[in-house]
Design an enzyme around this catalytic site. Structure first.
Site, PDB file in Angstrom:
ATOM      1  CD  GLU A 101      -8.176  -3.558  -0.329  1.00  0.00           C
ATOM      2  OE1 GLU A 101      -7.047  -3.072  -0.581  1.00  0.00           O
ATOM      3  OE2 GLU A 101      -8.335  -4.590   0.347  1.00  0.00           O
TER       4      GLU A 101
ATOM      5  CG  HIS B 282      -7.647  -0.776   2.828  1.00  0.00           C
ATOM      6  ND1 HIS B 282      -8.102  -1.378   3.978  1.00  0.00           N
ATOM      7  CD2 HIS B 282      -6.788  -1.666   2.269  1.00  0.00           C
ATOM      8  CE1 HIS B 282      -7.534  -2.562   4.116  1.00  0.00           C
ATOM      9  NE2 HIS B 282      -6.732  -2.763   3.086  1.00  0.00           N
TER      10      HIS B 282
ATOM     11  CG  HIS C  49      -2.007  -1.062   1.120  1.00  0.00           C
ATOM     12  ND1 HIS C  49      -2.474  -1.567  -0.070  1.00  0.00           N
ATOM     13  CD2 HIS C  49      -2.691  -1.718   2.108  1.00  0.00           C
ATOM     14  CE1 HIS C  49      -3.395  -2.478   0.174  1.00  0.00           C
ATOM     15  NE2 HIS C  49      -3.543  -2.605   1.469  1.00  0.00           N
TER      16      HIS C  49
END
Length: 357
Positions: free
Chosen positions: A320, A184, A110
């Protein structure tokens, strides 16, 4: 008179010393709250079939827990520059190797330890009779978290009068780079129990298998005959305990599903439909992205959340929308490359609703 209402409030100061504001976008059927730190969706409220409004995401009551990744847990986070994992924290672009900080064992997750969710964003709002919009912008400098190129990014959160929430991502670079932005948010359409009873449909023929470190184990595989087959709607927990290698490796669902079919007039494909049978709330996800990561909250371990609630395993479900993990190292995957003169564009739509008995 407009049925829409936009408001904002001060919500503390960020670690960099900037004022943080939280914006509320409200319609007759949905209320969305977003803060300027990390572009975080701090909450979404919708009514159930009895007309009772409840929070349907995981998150915190104050801004401070979002300032530390240990407590933020990516709740509602705007993820970038690269959502999901990059193997060994490196990739090669035009013959040059770029090294990223590793924050998920041997890999980068991420965007690294100081990804887009750990920065302040500038805010601009727009209101009309049809929709409310909050646009957040920032410049990610060349070399931030190891990624090449200065990247000018904007993310617009647009709530329409019918309660539809659109997320529109845009980015431009001054040097070849890779980009894979996502959100997220952990969804829980009930709020008072885990999500294993939520009924999920994902219209995908294939998924991306992973290794023990959650890096792709080759190319996409068929969902048919596996517990990852959600083409026909079924409860999240119906087969999550099956003795299947992919479920053992991930501790549940944590996989990218390959989206197919023809896009609609807006360029969006249906990615998922989620329904909570008890209270009747539904969530439908559409996207321009080639995949959707279904994550069943496998690594929630009792993190404290709103009103003292402990978020335990499977207390939230992430949907996501994104490109596949490790795409910069996988030329066979859809490309995440962005060059100067191009514009990165991504669009995800959330439709909130209520099902009958």
């Amino acid at each position: 008179m407009s049925v829409l209402k936009l408001s904002s409030e001060p919500w503390g100061r960020s670690p960099a010393g900037h004022d943080v504001r939280r914006f509320t976008l409200a319609s007759p059927t949905a209320e969305v709250r977003v803060m300027t730190y990390g572009g975080v969706i701090t909450g979404v409220r919708t009514p159930d079939r009895q007309g009772v409004w409840n929070e349907i995401t995981l998150g915190h009551d104050t801004a401070a827990p979002y300032f530390d990744r240990a407590t933020a847990s990516f709740f509602g986070a705007l993820v970038g520059r690269y959502g999901n994992r990059i193997e060994a924290g490196r990739f090669v672009l035009d013959g040059e190797t770029f090294t990223l900080p590793r924050n998920d064992g041997p890999n980068t997750l991420h965007g690294g330890p100081e990804g887009f969710d750990q920065h302040d964003w500038a805010a601009e709002t727009r209101e009309d009779e049809a929709a409310l919009s909050l646009t957040l912008t920032r410049r990610s400098p060349d070399g931030e978290q190891g990624f090449p190129g200065a990247l000018d990014v904007s993310v617009t959160y647009r709530l329409s009068a019918d309660g539809t929430l659109d997320l529109l991502y845009r980015a431009r670079t001054d040097r070849p780079t890779v980009v894979n932005l996502t959100n997220h948010t952990y969804w829980n359409l009930h709020g008072g129990r885990d999500v294993l009873g939520h009924v999920l449909e994902v219209p995908a023929e294939q998924f991306v298998p992973v290794r023990a470190d959650m890096i792709p184990a080759g190319g996409p595989a068929r969902v048919q005959g596996t517990p990852l087959d959600f083409r026909d709607a079924r409860p999240v927990g119906a087969r999550i305990g099956d003795d299947h290698e992919q479920l053992r490796l991930a501790g549940g669902y944590d996989h990218t599903f390959v989206l197919g079919g023809e896009p609609d007039a807006a360029g969006l494909r249906r990615a998922a439909h989620l329904r909570e049978p008890d209270r009747g709330r539904t969530l439908e996800v559409w996207t321009s992205e080639p995949g959707v990561q279904v994550y069943s909250g496998n690594f929630l371990t009792g993190q404290p959340g709103r009103a003292g609630q402990a978020y335990t395993k499977h207390w939230g479900l992430c949907l996501e929308t994104q490109h596949y993990p490790d795409s910069p190292n996988r030329p066979e995957f859809p490309s995440t490359r962005l060059d100067p003169g191009q514009e990165y564009r991504s669009h995800t739509r959330y439709r909130f609703g209520v099902a009958g008995d």
